[in-house]
Motif scaffolding. Structure first.
Motif, short mmCIF file in Angstrom:
data_model
loop_
_atom_site.label_atom_id
_atom_site.label_comp_id
_atom_site.label_asym_id
_atom_site.label_seq_id
_atom_site.Cartn_x
_atom_site.Cartn_y
_atom_site.Cartn_z
N UNK A 1 0.80 -1.22 0.00
CA UNK A 1 0.00 0.00 0.00
C UNK A 1 0.83 1.27 0.00
N UNK A 2 2.08 1.18 0.46
CA UNK A 2 2.97 2.36 0.49
C UNK A 2 4.35 1.93 -0.02
N UNK A 3 4.46 1.63 -1.31
CA UNK A 3 5.74 1.14 -1.83
C UNK A 3 6.82 2.22 -1.87
N UNK A 4 6.42 3.47 -2.12
CA UNK A 4 7.39 4.58 -2.17
C UNK A 4 7.48 5.19 -3.55
N UNK A 5 7.99 6.43 -3.57
CA UNK A 5 8.28 7.15 -4.82
C UNK A 5 7.04 7.42 -5.66
#
Length: 561
Positions: free
Chosen positions: A175-179
């Motif tokens: 849900x919050x992988x990044x970038x």
């Protein structure tokens, strides 16, 4: 202390023009893969048609707001591409207001603006301009180089991307992988490939340019495998892929740090931490003091190195490693910075002076890893002596103050990249130092040193409200800089054969030759800022701290505020 004074420092007054209702002949309708689009003649640049507020992708919202962008919408009826002042959620800070008047902040904020010359020409060059703002503020049309399009042979694209925690929270989870903010930029470039021909542009002739954080962005895009083939030339203006601001050293620690500032205590439980960020409204997450805490020469939320397992990852390896291996497309690059990037810090000289004299080690860049406190003091003393001699930071060494912040925030990182580019076999990096100063411009206290400040070359390229009232010297300089940028966009060289400008060869590993863009253009063959650059080369060789991705499992940790 408001740290953000070094992050963008490209702020300019924003003017919202009161416009008369357009007549029928002011509209231009184009047929695009998304559907028919209607733009209108730009009231401030009658050689252009402006298409505003075009959704180039769809930003997930609510609990999914950190995920990669979704496909753009399509339509059947004509879409009136008018400016609705949509911007991405961002910090509201007293020191710098980066928001336009009557702006509308919304999570689904991924819109592009396309400026099309009034011409019958097609298949013309494309310039994608990435806005700055320290990765925490700004919007697509913050600065626009419309006068660069006077020759009617370039299509200009500006756009929004997600910012701050919204764009750069990086937990390495589904849900919050990044970038997210960088994936927005890639989505925009893919949109350009698919759609720009409908606006008269050539998808096989795309230049990406950016200032400050936008400069860092385009320099990073050149290293990202997911961006390969989406552009063909690069113009970073005051910001490089190795700058301490560009990459989070430890994204999990950053996420834990802000959560604790916002009174969330269960920071060691990754599931709880993720749920906190997914369920907390963005306006609460944009804590107004988040940039005033630990770092004098870095930001908190910026791009990160993602885990190898992530799908659609933007970056899974540190920029330094990619540069050292030479595993990137070696595209033509117009690369440089202003001579006194740190000059704007003089506005805070009186506040910073006692802090620097009391504990100078607080001002060392956060991409240095010095484990021993004794050794950290030794390095700190060495740096302070290099810039300030054996005297305290004070009135008689203000130039050292400017040079210090110039080097630790922008110039050394870019010159380090130049060396690595050349060592990797890159033979088309055109290096410059912008040093032009309007000698007639008044010095406004406490800025008591004259010199080219952060992004001043950008201000030479973009439009300005008082340009017609400028001195002959300033007008000539702007004309020359725009000619160089135009040459590069069209040919991949700042000075092509047959130009009246001085010949400009590519730079080598010695960081020379380079063009001095001052009152006169002068090609110089000595290494740019050699003594200062070698000084920092030695420090970084010993102490460079590689950025890390978020871990698979969360270690027990304590985050000290």
């Amino acid at each position: 202390m408001k740290l953000m004074f070094v992050l963008l420092l490209c702020a300019a007054a924003v003017c919202i023009t009161c416009e008369q209702p357009p007549s029928d002949e002011d509209w231009l309708e184009l047929h695009t893969p998304q559907g028919p689009v209607r733009g209108r003649r730009d009231p401030n640049a009658d050689h252009l048609y402006a298409f505003h507020n075009i959704p180039y992708a769809t930003a997930p919202v609510g609990k999914d707001k950190y995920k990669p962008p979704l496909p753009a919408p399509v339509w059947e009826k004509p879409y009136d591409a008018i400016n609705k002042n949509i911007i991405c959620p961002q910090y509201t800070l007293q020191l710098y207001n980066l928001k336009p008047k009557n702006s509308v902040e919304q999570e689904d904020c991924l819109i592009a603006n396309v400026y099309v010359p009034d011409t019958r020409k097609t298949n013309i060059s494309v310039l994608v301009y990435v806005h700055g703002g320290g990765f925490f503020g700004g919007y697509g049309d913050f600065l626009t180089p419309k006068r660069l399009l006077k020759s009617k042979d370039i299509v200009l694209v500006t756009f929004n991307y997600r910012l701050g925690v919204h764009g750069f929270l990086c937990l390495g989870t589904e849900n919050v992988p990044g970038n997210a903010g960088m994936k927005d930029q890639i989505a925009l470039l893919r949109w350009v490939q698919k759609n720009i021909a409908s606006y008269g542009g050539n998808p096989n002739d795309v230049t990406i340019a950016g200032y400050s954080a936008g400069s860092m962005s385009v320099d990073l895009l050149m290293l990202s495998k997911s961006a390969e083939g989406l552009f063909h030339k690069v113009i970073p203006e005051s910001g490089g892929n190795l700058a301490t601001y560009t990459i989070q050293r430890d994204p999990l620690e950053v996420a834990q740090y802000q959560a604790k500032l916002l009174n969330f205590t269960n920071i060691d439980d990754i599931h709880a931490l993720e749920e906190f960020y997914r369920t907390t409204p963005l306006e609460q997450l944009y804590y107004t003091d988040i940039l005033s805490t630990r770092f004098y020469s870095s930001a908190l939320f910026s791009p990160c190195v993602e885990r190898e397992t992530e799908d659609e990852a933007f970056l899974t390896e540190s920029p330094l490693s990619i540069l050292q291996r030479g595993s990137f497309k070696k595209l033509p690059v117009l690369y440089g910075f202003a001579a006194m990037e740190g000059r704007g810090r003089l506005a805070f000289f009186e506040m910073l002076k006692p802090k620097m004299n009391q504990n100078f080690s607080d001002f060392l860049p956060n991409d240095l890893k010095i484990d021993s406190e004794k050794e950290r003091r030794e390095v700190s003393d060495k740096v302070k002596t290099f810039y300030f001699g054996d005297k305290p930071v004070g009135e008689d060494n203000k130039l050292g103050f400017v040079n210090f912040f110039t080097d630790v925030t922008f110039s050394h990182a870019m010159l380090w990249s130049v060396k690595l580019y050349a060592e990797a076999g890159h033979k088309s990096v055109y290096l410059y130092e912008y040093s032009f100063v309007d000698e007639n411009a008044p010095l406004v206290p406490p800025i008591t040193i004259r010199g080219a400040d952060h992004c001043d070359q950008t201000f030479a390229v973009v439009d300005s409200l008082d340009e017609d009232l400028a001195s002959v010297e300033v007008k000539n300089m702007k004309k020359t800089i725009r000619q160089i940028w135009h040459n590069f966009i069209k040919t991949g060289k700042p000075v092509p054969e047959g130009s009246s400008l001085p010949a400009w060869p590519a730079a080598g590993a010695a960081r020379a030759p380079y063009m001095s863009l001052g009152q006169e253009l002068e090609l110089r063959h000595e290494p740019l800022l050699e003594t200062r650059t070698l000084f920092w080369d030695d420090i970084y060789q010993k102490y460079y701290l590689q950025p890390i991705p978020p871990p698979e499992r969360i270690p027990n940790s304590r985050i000290e505020l």
